[in-house]
Design an enzyme around this catalytic site. Structure first.
Site, mmCIF file in Angstrom:
data_model
loop_
_atom_site.group_PDB
_atom_site.id
_atom_site.type_symbol
_atom_site.label_atom_id
_atom_site.label_comp_id
_atom_site.label_asym_id
_atom_site.label_seq_id
_atom_site.Cartn_x
_atom_site.Cartn_y
_atom_site.Cartn_z
ATOM 1 N N ASP A 1 0.837 -1.195 0.000
ATOM 2 C CA ASP A 1 0.000 0.000 0.000
ATOM 3 C C ASP A 1 0.874 1.247 0.000
ATOM 4 O O ASP A 1 2.017 1.233 0.475
ATOM 5 C CB ASP A 1 -0.900 0.015 1.235
ATOM 6 C CG ASP A 1 -1.914 -1.112 1.224
ATOM 7 O OD1 ASP A 1 -2.352 -1.507 0.128
ATOM 8 O OD2 ASP A 1 -2.267 -1.601 2.320
ATOM 9 N N LYS A 2 0.333 2.333 -0.484
ATOM 10 C CA LYS A 2 1.086 3.584 -0.548
ATOM 11 C C LYS A 2 1.649 3.966 0.816
ATOM 12 O O LYS A 2 2.803 4.398 0.928
ATOM 13 C CB LYS A 2 0.172 4.699 -1.076
ATOM 14 C CG LYS A 2 0.871 6.057 -1.186
ATOM 15 C CD LYS A 2 -0.100 7.126 -1.675
ATOM 16 C CE LYS A 2 0.589 8.479 -1.747
ATOM 17 N NZ LYS A 2 -0.342 9.555 -2.159
#
Length: 315
Positions: A120-121
Site C-alpha cells: 500500500d502507498k
C-alpha cells in the site's frame, strides 16, 4: 526432496514465462540487460540510480533477474486515477523503474513492468521487483504456493486482550478478507505504557500466511487494534469495547500527520524469507538443484517511525 521441488518450480516458471510472452505476441528470449544497467549484487547500495528519484529508498539486493528494495512510505506503486500522489513528487515506483531500467530491463508479464506484488502507498518496507519474465513467473509462483515468509511491524493503539480483558502477547487470527480465507499470526514486540497500568500503544509483528489485499490491516482491526493513521480500517465491532476511544497517543500522532501530508501510516514490511536459488542466475537450472537454502532479507524501520517509537519510550 527440496532440490526436486525447486527444480520443478523453476521449470514451471520457465513454462509460464514462455506462455506469457506468446500470449502477448512477444517471441523474444529472456531479455539481456544493458551493461549500464547491470548493477553488482549489493547489500545496502547507497548509490543506486533509483535513489536519485527516491532519496530515502534502500536497495537491499540486485542481480540480473531480481531487485529487492525497501520502499519508503508515501510512494504509490503505480498510477491510479482515483488516488492522487499527494505529499511527494507525482512519480510512482513504476515510473521510476521505467526511467532507470526501461522496458527491456524489466519483466513484461504484468500491466506494470517489473511489479510482482504490491505494498500500500502508506506502507514501507521490502518489495521484490522482477527484471526478467522468468524471475516474475518464479516469484509469483513462490508467493502463490506460500514459499515466502513475510513479517510486518505495526504500531497500534492499546494492546490486544483476551475475552477477560487481560492483555495478551501473541496469537493467531483466522478471519476472511474480501470473502477469502486468511490467517495471520502475531506477537507483541514492545508495549508503551499509558496512564495507570494501561498500555497506550503497542508495536506488533504480524506474519500473514496469505497475501490478501489489506490482510494485515484488516486482521489488526479484527484483533481490536487498528493500525494508527489507517484511513480505512477501524476496530471491529466484535473487538473489545472502548478500543476506539482516543488517548494521548492518538493526539500525538494526529499532530505529526498534519505535517506529513503524504498518506503514510505505521505499517512496515520488515522481513522476507525466500528460497536462495531465486537470487542466483535463473537461466542456469542447476542452481535450483544445488541450492535448497533460504535467504532472509530485513529492512530497518523508516527514520520517522523510529523517532515516534523513541518519543513513546520517553513518555
Amino acid at each position: 526432496g527440496d532440490a526436486l521441488v525447486t527444480r520443478r518450480l523453476l521449470a514451471q516458471a520457465q513454462e509460464a514465462a514462455a506462455a506469457s510472452r506468446k500470449a502477448s505476441g512477444v517471441t523474444r528470449q529472456i531479455k539481456k540487460r544493458q551493461k549500464s544497467l547491470s548493477f553488482p549484487k549489493v547489500t545496502g547500495n547507497k548509490n543506486h540510480p533509483l535513489q536519485q528519484i527516491f532519496t530515502d529508498m534502500e536497495v537491499l539486493f540486485e542481480s540480473e533477474d531480481v531487485l529487492v528494495l525497501s520502499k519508503p512510505s508515501g510512494v504509490l506503486m503505480h498510477p491510479v486515477k482515483s488516488t492522487p500522489n499527494k505529499g511527494r513528487a507525482s512519480v510512482t515506483l513504476a515510473d521510476a523503474l521505467m526511467k532507470v531500467y526501461g522496458e527491456d530491463g524489466l519483466s513484461q508479464i504484468s500491466e506494470f513492468p517489473g511489479i510482482v506484488h504490491r505494498l500500500d502507498k502508506g506502507t514501507s518496507g521490502i518489495l521484490f521487483i522482477a527484471k526478467s519474465d522468468l524471475a516474475h513467473a518464479l516469484l509469483a509462483s513462490l508467493f502463490f504456493k506460500r514459499k515466502v515468509q513475510k513479517r510486518y511491524q505495526a504500531l497500534v493503539p492499546s494492546c490486544p486482550v483476551d475475552e477477560k480483558g487481560e492483555e495478551v502477547d501473541c496469537g493467531t487470527i483466522d478471519a476472511k478478507v474480501d470473502g477469502l480465507p486468511a490467517q495471520s499470526s502475531w506477537r507483541v514486540l514492545e508495549k508503551f505504557p499509558g496512564s495507570g497500568k494501561s498500555t497506550s500503544a503497542s508495536l506488533i509483528e504480524v506474519s500473514p500466511m496469505q497475501g490478501r489485499k489489506h490482510q494485515v490491516r484488516a486482521h489488526l482491526s479484527v484483533l481490536g487494534c487498528p493500525l494508527l493513521l489507517d484511513p480505512i480500517y477501524k476496530a471491529s465491532s466484535k473487538s473489545r469495547a472502548g478500543v476506539n476511544e482516543r488517548n494521548s497517543v492518538h493526539n500525538y500522532i494526529d499532530q505529526l500527520a498534519k505535517a506529513w501530508d503524504d498518506d503514510r501510516f505505521f505499517l512496515h514490511s520488515s522481513s522476507y524469507m525466500v528460497p536462495e536459488f531465486v537470487l542466483k542466475p535463473l537461466e542456469r537450472s542447476e542452481n535450483a538443484e544445488l541450492c535448497t537454502e533460504s535467504h532472509l532479507f530485513e529492512a530497518a524501520r523508516p527514520a520517522w517511525f523510529e523517532e515516534v517509537l523513541s518519543t513513546l519510550r520517553k513518555n
